[in-house]
Design an enzyme around this catalytic site. Sequence first.
Site, PDB file in Angstrom:
ATOM      1  N   SER A  72       0.807  -1.223   0.000  1.00  0.00           N
ATOM      2  CA  SER A  72       0.000   0.000   0.000  1.00  0.00           C
ATOM      3  C   SER A  72       0.839   1.271   0.000  1.00  0.00           C
ATOM      4  CB  SER A  72      -0.865  -0.012   1.261  1.00  0.00           C
ATOM      5  OG  SER A  72      -1.414   1.252   1.495  1.00  0.00           O
ATOM      6  N   GLU A  76       0.136   3.641   1.708  1.00  0.00           N
ATOM      7  CA  GLU A  76       0.139   4.065   3.113  1.00  0.00           C
ATOM      8  C   GLU A  76       1.535   3.815   3.730  1.00  0.00           C
ATOM      9  OE1 GLU A  76      -2.454   5.621   4.574  1.00  0.00           O
ATOM     10  OE2 GLU A  76      -1.835   5.530   6.666  1.00  0.00           O
ATOM     11  N   TYR A 124      -1.635   0.367  10.629  1.00  0.00           N
ATOM     12  CA  TYR A 124      -1.887  -0.311   9.340  1.00  0.00           C
ATOM     13  C   TYR A 124      -0.670  -0.153   8.420  1.00  0.00           C
ATOM     14  CZ  TYR A 124      -3.693  -0.884   4.559  1.00  0.00           C
ATOM     15  OH  TYR A 124      -3.862  -1.253   3.244  1.00  0.00           O
TER      16      TYR A 124
HETATM   17  P1  NAP Z   1     -11.508  -4.728   1.815  1.00  0.00           P
HETATM   18  O1  NAP Z   1     -12.665  -4.402   0.937  1.00  0.00           O
HETATM   19  O2  NAP Z   1     -11.481  -4.191   3.207  1.00  0.00           O
HETATM   20  O3  NAP Z   1     -11.394  -6.343   1.872  1.00  0.00           O
HETATM   21  C1  NAP Z   1     -10.590  -6.979   2.826  1.00  0.00           C
HETATM   22  C2  NAP Z   1     -10.828  -8.472   2.743  1.00  0.00           C
HETATM   23  O4  NAP Z   1     -10.002  -9.133   3.711  1.00  0.00           O
HETATM   24  C3  NAP Z   1     -12.279  -8.905   3.058  1.00  0.00           C
HETATM   25  O5  NAP Z   1     -12.647  -9.923   2.154  1.00  0.00           O
HETATM   26  C4  NAP Z   1     -12.146  -9.468   4.468  1.00  0.00           C
HETATM   27  O6  NAP Z   1     -13.130 -10.463   4.785  1.00  0.00           O
HETATM   28  C5  NAP Z   1     -10.782 -10.130   4.380  1.00  0.00           C
HETATM   29  N1  NAP Z   1     -10.184 -10.431   5.675  1.00  0.00           N
HETATM   30  C6  NAP Z   1      -9.996  -9.613   6.725  1.00  0.00           C
HETATM   31  N2  NAP Z   1      -9.414 -10.281   7.748  1.00  0.00           N
HETATM   32  C7  NAP Z   1      -9.230 -11.550   7.332  1.00  0.00           C
HETATM   33  C8  NAP Z   1      -8.697 -12.719   7.923  1.00  0.00           C
HETATM   34  N3  NAP Z   1      -8.210 -12.724   9.175  1.00  0.00           N
HETATM   35  N4  NAP Z   1      -8.636 -13.857   7.191  1.00  0.00           N
HETATM   36  C9  NAP Z   1      -9.134 -13.881   5.946  1.00  0.00           C
HETATM   37  N5  NAP Z   1      -9.685 -12.824   5.328  1.00  0.00           N
HETATM   38  C10 NAP Z   1      -9.725 -11.669   6.012  1.00  0.00           C
HETATM   39  O7  NAP Z   1     -10.133  -4.273   1.126  1.00  0.00           O
HETATM   40  P2  NAP Z   1      -9.829  -3.909  -0.420  1.00  0.00           P
HETATM   41  O8  NAP Z   1     -10.052  -2.445  -0.603  1.00  0.00           O
HETATM   42  O9  NAP Z   1     -10.461  -4.889  -1.305  1.00  0.00           O
HETATM   43  O10 NAP Z   1      -8.242  -4.091  -0.444  1.00  0.00           O
HETATM   44  C11 NAP Z   1      -7.658  -5.342  -0.759  1.00  0.00           C
HETATM   45  C12 NAP Z   1      -6.233  -5.376  -0.234  1.00  0.00           C
HETATM   46  O11 NAP Z   1      -5.464  -4.322  -0.819  1.00  0.00           O
HETATM   47  C13 NAP Z   1      -6.102  -5.183   1.281  1.00  0.00           C
HETATM   48  O12 NAP Z   1      -5.001  -5.954   1.719  1.00  0.00           O
HETATM   49  C14 NAP Z   1      -5.774  -3.699   1.425  1.00  0.00           C
HETATM   50  O13 NAP Z   1      -5.092  -3.470   2.635  1.00  0.00           O
HETATM   51  C15 NAP Z   1      -4.900  -3.497   0.202  1.00  0.00           C
HETATM   52  N6  NAP Z   1      -4.877  -2.159  -0.365  1.00  0.00           N
HETATM   53  C16 NAP Z   1      -6.060  -1.551  -0.684  1.00  0.00           C
HETATM   54  C17 NAP Z   1      -6.025  -0.300  -1.283  1.00  0.00           C
HETATM   55  C18 NAP Z   1      -7.310   0.404  -1.665  1.00  0.00           C
HETATM   56  O14 NAP Z   1      -7.240   1.619  -1.924  1.00  0.00           O
HETATM   57  N7  NAP Z   1      -8.424  -0.286  -1.756  1.00  0.00           N
HETATM   58  C19 NAP Z   1      -4.780   0.322  -1.574  1.00  0.00           C
HETATM   59  C20 NAP Z   1      -3.619  -0.368  -1.235  1.00  0.00           C
HETATM   60  C21 NAP Z   1      -3.657  -1.600  -0.659  1.00  0.00           C
HETATM   61  P3  NAP Z   1     -14.551 -10.069   5.453  1.00  0.00           P
HETATM   62  O15 NAP Z   1     -15.454  -9.730   4.307  1.00  0.00           O
HETATM   63  O16 NAP Z   1     -14.895 -11.330   6.148  1.00  0.00           O
HETATM   64  O17 NAP Z   1     -14.307  -8.896   6.364  1.00  0.00           O
HETATM   65  N1  GDD Z   2     -12.414   7.307   6.223  1.00  0.00           N
HETATM   66  C1  GDD Z   2     -12.532   8.639   6.332  1.00  0.00           C
HETATM   67  N2  GDD Z   2     -13.683   9.154   6.844  1.00  0.00           N
HETATM   68  N3  GDD Z   2     -11.516   9.409   5.912  1.00  0.00           N
HETATM   69  C2  GDD Z   2     -11.668  10.752   5.996  1.00  0.00           C
HETATM   70  C3  GDD Z   2     -12.830  11.344   6.497  1.00  0.00           C
HETATM   71  C4  GDD Z   2     -13.892  10.498   6.960  1.00  0.00           C
HETATM   72  O1  GDD Z   2     -14.924  10.960   7.422  1.00  0.00           O
HETATM   73  N4  GDD Z   2     -12.678  12.693   6.420  1.00  0.00           N
HETATM   74  C5  GDD Z   2     -11.475  12.924   5.892  1.00  0.00           C
HETATM   75  N5  GDD Z   2     -10.851  11.763   5.638  1.00  0.00           N
HETATM   76  C6  GDD Z   2      -9.480  11.614   5.106  1.00  0.00           C
HETATM   77  C7  GDD Z   2      -8.601  10.694   5.964  1.00  0.00           C
HETATM   78  O2  GDD Z   2      -8.077  11.431   7.071  1.00  0.00           O
HETATM   79  C8  GDD Z   2      -7.547  10.306   4.941  1.00  0.00           C
HETATM   80  O3  GDD Z   2      -6.514  11.284   4.905  1.00  0.00           O
HETATM   81  C9  GDD Z   2      -8.283  10.328   3.598  1.00  0.00           C
HETATM   82  O4  GDD Z   2      -9.551  10.969   3.852  1.00  0.00           O
HETATM   83  C10 GDD Z   2      -8.541   8.949   2.991  1.00  0.00           C
HETATM   84  O5  GDD Z   2      -9.091   8.100   4.005  1.00  0.00           O
HETATM   85  P1  GDD Z   2      -9.681   6.648   3.640  1.00  0.00           P
HETATM   86  O6  GDD Z   2     -10.668   6.755   2.552  1.00  0.00           O
HETATM   87  O7  GDD Z   2     -10.123   6.045   4.933  1.00  0.00           O
HETATM   88  O8  GDD Z   2      -8.443   5.884   3.017  1.00  0.00           O
HETATM   89  P2  GDD Z   2      -6.908   5.768   3.467  1.00  0.00           P
HETATM   90  O9  GDD Z   2      -6.101   6.558   2.482  1.00  0.00           O
HETATM   91  O10 GDD Z   2      -6.712   6.043   4.894  1.00  0.00           O
HETATM   92  O11 GDD Z   2      -6.631   4.205   3.257  1.00  0.00           O
HETATM   93  C11 GDD Z   2      -7.004   3.558   2.050  1.00  0.00           C
HETATM   94  O12 GDD Z   2      -5.991   3.657   1.100  1.00  0.00           O
HETATM   95  C12 GDD Z   2      -4.758   2.987   1.442  1.00  0.00           C
HETATM   96  C13 GDD Z   2      -3.785   3.241   0.306  1.00  0.00           C
HETATM   97  O13 GDD Z   2      -3.110   4.445   0.503  1.00  0.00           O
HETATM   98  C14 GDD Z   2      -7.332   2.094   2.408  1.00  0.00           C
HETATM   99  O14 GDD Z   2      -7.927   1.461   1.294  1.00  0.00           O
HETATM  100  C15 GDD Z   2      -6.073   1.324   2.753  1.00  0.00           C
HETATM  101  O15 GDD Z   2      -6.409  -0.074   2.904  1.00  0.00           O
HETATM  102  C16 GDD Z   2      -5.079   1.509   1.632  1.00  0.00           C
HETATM  103  O16 GDD Z   2      -3.886   0.800   1.869  1.00  0.00           O
END
Ligand code: NAP
Ligand code: GDD
Length: 326
Positions: free
Chosen positions: A124, A126, A148
């Site tokens: 990520s 992050e 995280y």
């Molecule tokens: P998500 O919607 O939160 O999905 C997370 C998945 O992980 C869900 O299917 C959840 O199952 C499963 N999970 C959680 N704990 C588990 C455990 N102990 N054993 C098995 N499965 C488990 O996340 P996403 O947005 O699809 O992201 C996919 C991956 O990419 C994650 O690793 C995230 O950290 C990473 N990532 C995401 C982003 C982004 O912007 N979306 C960016 C960078 C990296 P349940 O449905 O049972 O909760």
């Molecule tokens: N969630 C949330 N809720 N975020 C808020 C809010 C609110 O009400 N208001 C402002 N924000 C700001 C957060 O402080 C953060 O800076 C930004 O919006 C994005 O927050 P999220 O959408 O929660 O995503 P994230 O960037 O913290 O994390 C996501 O992206 C990562 C990749 O950079 C997640 O998908 C992570 O799993 C992923 O790795």
Amino acid sequence: MSKRALITGITGQDGSYLAELLLAKGYHVVGMLRRSSTVNFERIGHLQDDLELVSGDLLDEASMIQVLRAHQPEEVYNLAAQSFVQTSFTQPVLTGETTALGVTRLLDAVRMVDPGIRLYQASSSEMFGKVVEVPQSESTPFHPRSPYGVAKVYGHWITVNYRESYGMHTNSGILFNHESPRRGLEFVTRKIANGVARIKLGLDTTIALGNLEAQRDWGFAGDYVDAMWRMLQQPTPGDFVVATGETHSVREFCELAFGHVDLDWSDHVVIDERFFRPAEVDLLVGDPSQARDVLGWTPRTGFRELVEMMVDADLDAVARQQRHLA
Ligand code: NAP
Ligand code: GDD
């Protein structure tokens, strides 16, 4: 014979898009689910008949060994994680167990069952946290700002370590934020899109948000899963930044989302301290040149298109719920 892939995190946003992509390519797709007391197939209901769903948990290595032995995938995509940054501040140990050590459990299971399996680890942006350069690339040092982010840094390095120690085809995709109508409601983009739909349809009047100045490089999840697949098709494994190269603030997201339905965001957004984080990541923007040059990957969906897609999908979903309740 069709290729076999295992996806952990199949019920999540990315799991559902990746499953669609692999099924379209003719793969046999096995999805790993953790046990829950209610079925959680909102994102994969439409694929249920085409997937093989199996039980396993990143907290339980033996469960993954069994899954790998029984289903013999050639490719494993580790998408499972505790993925919400805010929750990682209140549940740092669980986040470490799942998002960090869970990767080692899976890598070790793969090494024991079949070290020839190709593995994708969902790393990520992050990890860059308090960024030391702009834009961020594969060589930018990490400075995570949340439990995280710290857990993802561990997951990244253990993936690199298994590649270097055992010659395994393990890949780390450093993905910047990617969103979609299937994004969890707790993440800011979906929270805004859903809030806009509810306000437009008369169910709410305001949305409470935290830091409006935070900037993210937001892409479309449907585009990003293709980069994951491309990594595992390379002759040699590696680390790749996947991003759009553009950054926008939460405030800009609000302007576009409310503007799309002819509303003024400043009439409806209220600031709530609860949504600020103990430490913040202020500016993320990725340099995806290596993904473009080596993988031939480029993002296809622009920022405005993404915002409008999400608002339109939530308008449809909220209107459907209203009809259902009427
Ligand atoms: P998500 O919607 O939160 O999905 C997370 C998945 O992980 C869900 O299917 C959840 O199952 C499963 N999970 C959680 N704990 C588990 C455990 N102990 N054993 C098995 N499965 C488990 O996340 P996403 O947005 O699809 O992201 C996919 C991956 O990419 C994650 O690793 C995230 O950290 C990473 N990532 C995401 C982003 C982004 O912007 N979306 C960016 C960078 C990296 P349940 O449905 O049972 O909760
Ligand atoms: N969630 C949330 N809720 N975020 C808020 C809010 C609110 O009400 N208001 C402002 N924000 C700001 C957060 O402080 C953060 O800076 C930004 O919006 C994005 O927050 P999220 O959408 O929660 O995503 P994230 O960037 O913290 O994390 C996501 O992206 C990562 C990749 O950079 C997640 O998908 C992570 O799993 C992923 O790795």
